[in-house]
Design a protein around this motif. Structure first.
Motif, PDB file in Angstrom:
ATOM      1  N   ALA A   1     -29.054 -30.664  27.428  1.00 53.31           N
ATOM      2  CA  ALA A   1     -28.891 -29.797  28.601  1.00 53.31           C
ATOM      3  C   ALA A   1     -27.768 -28.799  28.350  1.00 53.31           C
ATOM      4  CB  ALA A   1     -28.600 -30.636  29.833  1.00 53.31           C
ATOM      5  N   ALA A   2     -26.673 -29.286  27.771  1.00 56.14           N
ATOM      6  CA  ALA A   2     -25.551 -28.389  27.446  1.00 56.14           C
ATOM      7  C   ALA A   2     -25.991 -27.328  26.442  1.00 56.14           C
ATOM      8  CB  ALA A   2     -24.385 -29.205  26.877  1.00 56.14           C
ATOM      9  N   PHE A   3     -26.821 -27.720  25.463  1.00 58.79           N
ATOM     10  CA  PHE A   3     -27.295 -26.768  24.447  1.00 58.79           C
ATOM     11  C   PHE A   3     -28.108 -25.643  25.091  1.00 58.79           C
ATOM     12  CE2 PHE A   3     -30.731 -25.273  21.730  1.00 58.79           C
ATOM     13  CZ  PHE A   3     -30.045 -24.863  20.598  1.00 58.79           C
ATOM     14  N   PHE A   4     -29.085 -26.009  25.912  1.00 56.34           N
ATOM     15  CA  PHE A   4     -29.987 -24.980  26.447  1.00 56.34           C
ATOM     16  C   PHE A   4     -29.283 -24.100  27.486  1.00 56.34           C
ATOM     17  CE2 PHE A   4     -33.269 -27.912  24.781  1.00 56.34           C
ATOM     18  CZ  PHE A   4     -33.947 -26.994  23.974  1.00 56.34           C
ATOM     19  N   VAL A   5     -28.387 -24.669  28.277  1.00 60.16           N
ATOM     20  CA  VAL A   5     -27.651 -23.833  29.247  1.00 60.16           C
ATOM     21  C   VAL A   5     -26.734 -22.859  28.505  1.00 60.16           C
ATOM     22  CG1 VAL A   5     -25.935 -23.861  31.090  1.00 60.16           C
ATOM     23  CG2 VAL A   5     -27.789 -25.523  31.102  1.00 60.16           C
TER      24      VAL A   5
ATOM     25  N   GLY B   1     -19.269 -22.429  25.473  1.00 60.73           N
ATOM     26  CA  GLY B   1     -20.033 -23.632  25.141  1.00 60.73           C
ATOM     27  C   GLY B   1     -19.273 -24.904  25.443  1.00 60.73           C
ATOM     28  N   VAL B   2     -17.975 -24.934  25.153  1.00 66.52           N
ATOM     29  CA  VAL B   2     -17.148 -26.114  25.452  1.00 66.52           C
ATOM     30  C   VAL B   2     -17.064 -26.324  26.965  1.00 66.52           C
ATOM     31  CG1 VAL B   2     -14.799 -27.033  25.358  1.00 66.52           C
ATOM     32  CG2 VAL B   2     -15.814 -26.028  23.322  1.00 66.52           C
ATOM     33  N   GLY B   3     -16.897 -25.225  27.710  1.00 71.07           N
ATOM     34  CA  GLY B   3     -16.845 -25.320  29.169  1.00 71.07           C
ATOM     35  C   GLY B   3     -18.117 -25.921  29.740  1.00 71.07           C
ATOM     36  N   ILE B   4     -19.272 -25.467  29.223  1.00 65.77           N
ATOM     37  CA  ILE B   4     -20.560 -25.995  29.706  1.00 65.77           C
ATOM     38  C   ILE B   4     -20.751 -27.438  29.247  1.00 65.77           C
ATOM     39  CG2 ILE B   4     -23.063 -25.738  29.443  1.00 65.77           C
ATOM     40  CD1 ILE B   4     -22.562 -22.695  29.340  1.00 65.77           C
ATOM     41  N   SER B   5     -20.302 -27.759  28.044  1.00 66.97           N
ATOM     42  CA  SER B   5     -20.429 -29.132  27.540  1.00 66.97           C
ATOM     43  C   SER B   5     -19.662 -30.122  28.409  1.00 66.97           C
ATOM     44  CB  SER B   5     -19.911 -29.200  26.098  1.00 66.97           C
ATOM     45  OG  SER B   5     -19.979 -30.507  25.593  1.00 66.97           O
ATOM     46  N   ALA B   6     -18.568 -29.663  29.016  1.00 67.26           N
ATOM     47  CA  ALA B   6     -17.775 -30.540  29.882  1.00 67.26           C
ATOM     48  C   ALA B   6     -18.482 -30.840  31.198  1.00 67.26           C
ATOM     49  CB  ALA B   6     -16.413 -29.903  30.160  1.00 67.26           C
ATOM     50  N   ILE B   7     -19.438 -29.983  31.560  1.00 67.61           N
ATOM     51  CA  ILE B   7     -20.134 -30.165  32.840  1.00 67.61           C
ATOM     52  C   ILE B   7     -21.232 -31.211  32.735  1.00 67.61           C
ATOM     53  CG2 ILE B   7     -21.566 -28.983  34.567  1.00 67.61           C
ATOM     54  CD1 ILE B   7     -20.065 -26.401  33.855  1.00 67.61           C
TER      55      ILE B   7
ATOM     56  N   THR C   1     -21.228 -26.741  19.968  1.00 62.02           N
ATOM     57  CA  THR C   1     -20.433 -27.162  21.132  1.00 62.02           C
ATOM     58  C   THR C   1     -21.124 -28.174  22.035  1.00 62.02           C
ATOM     59  OG1 THR C   1     -21.265 -25.297  22.439  1.00 62.02           O
ATOM     60  CG2 THR C   1     -19.218 -24.952  21.205  1.00 62.02           C
ATOM     61  N   MET C   2     -22.436 -28.371  21.879  1.00 56.60           N
ATOM     62  CA  MET C   2     -23.191 -29.141  22.875  1.00 56.60           C
ATOM     63  C   MET C   2     -22.702 -30.577  23.043  1.00 56.60           C
ATOM     64  SD  MET C   2     -26.819 -29.754  20.895  1.00 56.60           S
ATOM     65  CE  MET C   2     -26.930 -30.754  19.403  1.00 56.60           C
TER      66      MET C   2
END
Length: 247
Positions: free
Chosen positions: A171-175, A159-165, A76-77
């Motif tokens: 950064a998206a991967f590790f969060v 994961g998709v939600g965090i990737s949008a941020i 998802t990242m």
């Protein structure tokens, strides 16, 4: 719906245009194959000496979820963060596609890839069914695979939600990895220390509802919890895209 399916199909095809899909498939199917072979070997040895029980699918599917905690962030990242980094997200936002359709389509594309993996793993219960007399309980298998679908859908939606941020895919991967690790391994730990209110932490764990379904026990609370987290992840993604649109 047509826009969602178009985006999902494009993302599904994109996985196989690079090495990511094959790396993830190898990282999941190889350990599962080895583990499955060891279970069959151990069970046959126990049966040879007159002891042990019949093998079942629970530990195999449990390993799938364990591996997905670490691999779902990789799937998802880049889905939305990479679109923002490359500037293609702005082009998508000018097209006649709703923000929610974009986010759901991205999630559905990742979900289709995971469903492909789950379809391949069906070979394990089929093989087991030929080893066990009078056969394995297929209702338990069905419950386990519904649980697999729901928990994987939850991981991918978050994961998709965090990737949008983020605009940085690492950064998206590790969060995402940190959040999934916390929800799967850590959030239930206080339950043993707080006997009076510990059940709240057990309920918040994404592992416990799956463990119940993996054992053949479907609970309405578990299904609602997973669907709520999927909705939350997609809502976060849609909101993040809307904020980008109005900046």
């Amino acid at each position: 719906m047509k826009n969602i399916w178009t985006i999902a199909k494009r993302e599904y095809d994109n996985y196989f245009n690079g090495p990511l899909a094959y790396v993830v498939m190898l990282a999941i199917l190889l350990p599962m194959g080895i583990y499955f072979s060891l279970i069959l070997f151990y069970t046959s040895q126990q049966a040879f000496f007159g002891g042990g029980g019949a093998p079942d699918i629970q530990p195999i599917n449990g390993l799938f979820v364990f591996l997905m905690v670490f691999l779902a962030p990789a799937l998802t990242m880049r889905l939305l963060s990479d679109e923002a980094r490359m500037g293609t997200l702005e082009l998508l936002l000018t097209s006649p596609v709703r923000d929610s359709e974009l986010v759901i389509g991205k999630w559905l594309g990742a979900m289709l890839f995971v469903l492909t993996l789950l379809g391949i793993t069906l070979v394990y219960p089929i093989v087991l069914n030929n080893f066990v007399d009078p056969g394995i309980d297929w209702l338990v298998v069905l419950s386990s695979y519904i649980g697999l679908t729901l928990i994987c859908g939850t991981m991918l939606a978050l994961g998709v939600g965090i990737s949008a941020i983020f605009t940085n895919q690492f950064a998206a991967f590790f969060v995402t990895l940190g959040l999934l690790f916390f929800l799967y391994f850590m959030i239930g730990l206080p339950a043993g220390l707080l006997p009076q209110s510990g059940e709240v932490f057990n309920y918040l764990s994404i592992q416990n509802p799956f463990d119940q379904m993996n054992a053949g026990t479907m609970t309405l609370g578990g299904i609602v919890y997973y669907l709520s987290l999927i909705s939350l992840g997609l809502f976060i993604g849609t909101t993040a895209i809307e904020i980008r649109r109005w900046r």
